[in-house]
Design an enzyme around this catalytic site. Sequence first.
Site, PDB file in Angstrom:
ATOM      1  N   ASP A   1       0.917  -0.851   0.011  1.00 38.74           N
ATOM      2  CA  ASP A   1       0.005   0.184   0.054  1.00 38.74           C
ATOM      3  C   ASP A   1       1.374   1.100  -0.460  1.00 38.74           C
ATOM      4  O   ASP A   1       2.022   0.898  -0.744  1.00 38.74           O
ATOM      5  CB  ASP A   1      -0.998   0.019   1.590  1.00 38.74           C
ATOM      6  CG  ASP A   1      -2.399   0.649   0.603  1.00 38.74           C
ATOM      7  OD1 ASP A   1      -1.906   1.665   1.065  1.00 38.74           O
ATOM      8  OD2 ASP A   1      -3.569  -0.397   0.580  1.00 38.74           O
TER       9      ASP A   1
ATOM     10  N   HIS B   1     -13.032  -0.418  -7.787  1.00 40.13           N
ATOM     11  CA  HIS B   1     -13.528   0.166  -8.182  1.00 40.13           C
ATOM     12  C   HIS B   1     -13.368   1.810  -7.913  1.00 40.13           C
ATOM     13  O   HIS B   1     -13.941   2.799  -8.028  1.00 40.13           O
ATOM     14  CB  HIS B   1     -14.483  -0.063  -7.148  1.00 40.13           C
ATOM     15  CG  HIS B   1     -14.810   0.151  -5.689  1.00 40.13           C
ATOM     16  ND1 HIS B   1     -15.935   0.373  -5.318  1.00 40.13           N
ATOM     17  CD2 HIS B   1     -13.843   0.556  -5.473  1.00 40.13           C
ATOM     18  CE1 HIS B   1     -15.309   0.772  -3.849  1.00 40.13           C
ATOM     19  NE2 HIS B   1     -14.196   0.785  -3.689  1.00 40.13           N
TER      20      HIS B   1
END
Length: 201
Positions: A56, A102
Amino acid sequence: MKAHSGRATFDISHTVTGYPWSDIGEGLVVDMGGSIGFASMAISETNPNLKFVVQDQEHIITEEAKAAVPAHLKSRVRLEVHNILNPQHVQADVYFFRWVFHGFTDRYALQVLRALIPVLKRGAKVVINDGVIPDPSTVSWMEYRSMRCMDMLGQAVNNSGERSVDDWNNLFRKADDRFKVLGTWKPPKSAMWFIEAEWQP
Ligand SMILES: C[S@@+](CC[C@H](N)C(=O)[O-])C[C@H]1O[C@@H](n2cnc3c(N)ncnc32)[C@H](O)[C@@H]1O
């Protein structure tokens, strides 16, 4: 986001039980955009043969986040900073994305998928756990509206949005025709689906 993801249909247990993790055997999973690693930690609890690298951004993968990995998982769950838009450097059996795509328009979603290619070995999997816009007749009215709301929110905030099964198939096809989508499914009582693809050069 906290209220939204706190609902039972978004519970992490669906991620743990909705995919046959044990079929990977002794393998390495890269949890991309994996935040502080809570999904990897949950999956690793019931799959002792799996190791995880959680990737991340720098402000997420802090020293505190690394220190918070429970002692009994430290040898199997490692957190590192990696920009998922850049070429991947870890060769793994599975590249896992939960609730990440998304937030990306197709342009960047394609960049994320193509960034994997340099390290992909034959049979490596891309496993996505994310929203799918369902056919209105296949889910409850509430669930359908909820996914449509997420879609509009994504469009308004990120210029992104949710994808239908066809959109997911097209995304992989456009990324590279050596990605073969093996299946798309929604575990019972989960609002999030799995999309599984394999690298077949
Ligand atoms: C909606 S959160 C999902 C987090 C987690 N996978 C989950 O299931 O809740 C999206 C994650 O993608 C990460 N992310 C976004 N862009 C990224 C990038 N370019 N490189 C690495 N991580 C990124 C964010 O920091 C965030 O943790």
